[in-house]
Enzyme design. Sequence first.
Site, mmCIF file in Angstrom:
data_model
loop_
_atom_site.group_PDB
_atom_site.id
_atom_site.type_symbol
_atom_site.label_atom_id
_atom_site.label_comp_id
_atom_site.label_asym_id
_atom_site.label_seq_id
_atom_site.Cartn_x
_atom_site.Cartn_y
_atom_site.Cartn_z
ATOM 1 N N ASP A 30 11.228 115.319 3.756
ATOM 2 C CA ASP A 30 10.766 114.144 3.016
ATOM 3 C C ASP A 30 11.221 114.262 1.565
ATOM 4 O O ASP A 30 11.139 115.325 0.958
ATOM 5 C CB ASP A 30 9.239 114.051 3.103
ATOM 6 N N ASN A 85 1.710 107.351 10.346
ATOM 7 C CA ASN A 85 1.075 106.198 9.710
ATOM 8 C C ASN A 85 1.564 104.942 10.411
ATOM 9 O O ASN A 85 2.775 104.748 10.584
ATOM 10 C CB ASN A 85 1.430 106.156 8.220
ATOM 11 N N GLN A 92 1.780 103.142 5.979
ATOM 12 C CA GLN A 92 3.190 103.126 6.408
ATOM 13 C C GLN A 92 4.009 102.331 5.391
ATOM 14 O O GLN A 92 3.665 101.194 5.055
ATOM 15 C CB GLN A 92 3.333 102.509 7.805
ATOM 16 N N VAL A 94 7.737 102.894 5.406
ATOM 17 C CA VAL A 94 9.064 102.738 6.025
ATOM 18 C C VAL A 94 8.829 102.332 7.473
ATOM 19 O O VAL A 94 8.201 103.087 8.245
ATOM 20 C CB VAL A 94 9.894 104.041 5.948
ATOM 21 N N HIS A 98 8.100 107.297 12.421
ATOM 22 C CA HIS A 98 8.377 108.672 11.996
ATOM 23 C C HIS A 98 7.116 109.503 12.113
ATOM 24 O O HIS A 98 6.012 109.028 11.877
ATOM 25 C CB HIS A 98 8.931 108.723 10.571
ATOM 26 N N HIS A 100 5.341 112.641 10.466
ATOM 27 C CA HIS A 100 5.316 113.585 9.351
ATOM 28 C C HIS A 100 4.889 114.951 9.896
ATOM 29 O O HIS A 100 3.934 115.042 10.679
ATOM 30 C CB HIS A 100 4.269 113.193 8.311
HETATM 31 P P1 AMP Z 1 5.189 106.459 5.455
HETATM 32 O O1 AMP Z 1 4.488 106.190 4.142
HETATM 33 O O2 AMP Z 1 4.298 107.072 6.502
HETATM 34 O O3 AMP Z 1 5.917 105.231 5.960
HETATM 35 O O4 AMP Z 1 6.252 107.575 5.151
HETATM 36 C C1 AMP Z 1 7.521 107.286 4.667
HETATM 37 C C2 AMP Z 1 8.028 108.558 4.074
HETATM 38 O O5 AMP Z 1 9.425 108.449 3.895
HETATM 39 C C3 AMP Z 1 7.428 108.884 2.692
HETATM 40 O O6 AMP Z 1 6.763 110.126 2.745
HETATM 41 C C4 AMP Z 1 8.653 108.915 1.787
HETATM 42 O O7 AMP Z 1 8.564 109.902 0.780
HETATM 43 C C5 AMP Z 1 9.771 109.182 2.771
HETATM 44 N N1 AMP Z 1 11.086 108.734 2.364
HETATM 45 C C6 AMP Z 1 11.427 107.529 1.862
HETATM 46 N N2 AMP Z 1 12.729 107.473 1.614
HETATM 47 C C7 AMP Z 1 13.243 108.679 1.974
HETATM 48 C C8 AMP Z 1 14.543 109.250 1.951
HETATM 49 N N3 AMP Z 1 15.613 108.564 1.514
HETATM 50 N N4 AMP Z 1 14.698 110.518 2.399
HETATM 51 C C9 AMP Z 1 13.641 111.217 2.837
HETATM 52 N N5 AMP Z 1 12.388 110.735 2.883
HETATM 53 C C10 AMP Z 1 12.189 109.481 2.456
#
Ligand code: AMP
Length: 112
Positions: A30, A85, A92, A94, A98, A100
């Site tokens: 991350d 999430n 969430q 993204v 995914h 974590h």
């Molecule tokens: P969520 O909030 O559960 O959707 O988690 C999305 C995660 O993606 C967050 O912890 C971000 O820090 C991570 N994230 C966003 N962009 C990137 C990236 N380019 N490379 C790695 N992690 C990322």
Amino acid sequence: MAETIFSKIIRREIPADILYEDEQCLAFRDVSPQAPVHVLVIPKEPIESLATAPAGSAALLGHLLLKAAQVARQEKLEGWRTVINTGAEAGQTVFHLHVHVIGGRPLAWPPG
Ligand code: AMP
């Protein structure tokens, strides 16, 4: 589903610290780690979230969990937390499914 930054990582269009890859999934660190180890395990298939995972994706979802455990072991974690999430209300950000994998420090419960 709409294209996300994770699709670009899968296609190597933007950099990521990739720890594991196979035909079905990718694991990478991350970019904003919440613990000493914070890895994301994602399917290559663009599934928006657990809420929209197709009925036929049971094997893929199981694969993601098993690979999450494999990555945790590779990172020498004795205990870790897996978090998915689902939806903006749950944090969430993204919208590409995914898992974590978080560890390397004591983790409080319940989560915020
Ligand atoms: P969520 O909030 O559960 O959707 O988690 C999305 C995660 O993606 C967050 O912890 C971000 O820090 C991570 N994230 C966003 N962009 C990137 C990236 N380019 N490379 C790695 N992690 C990322």
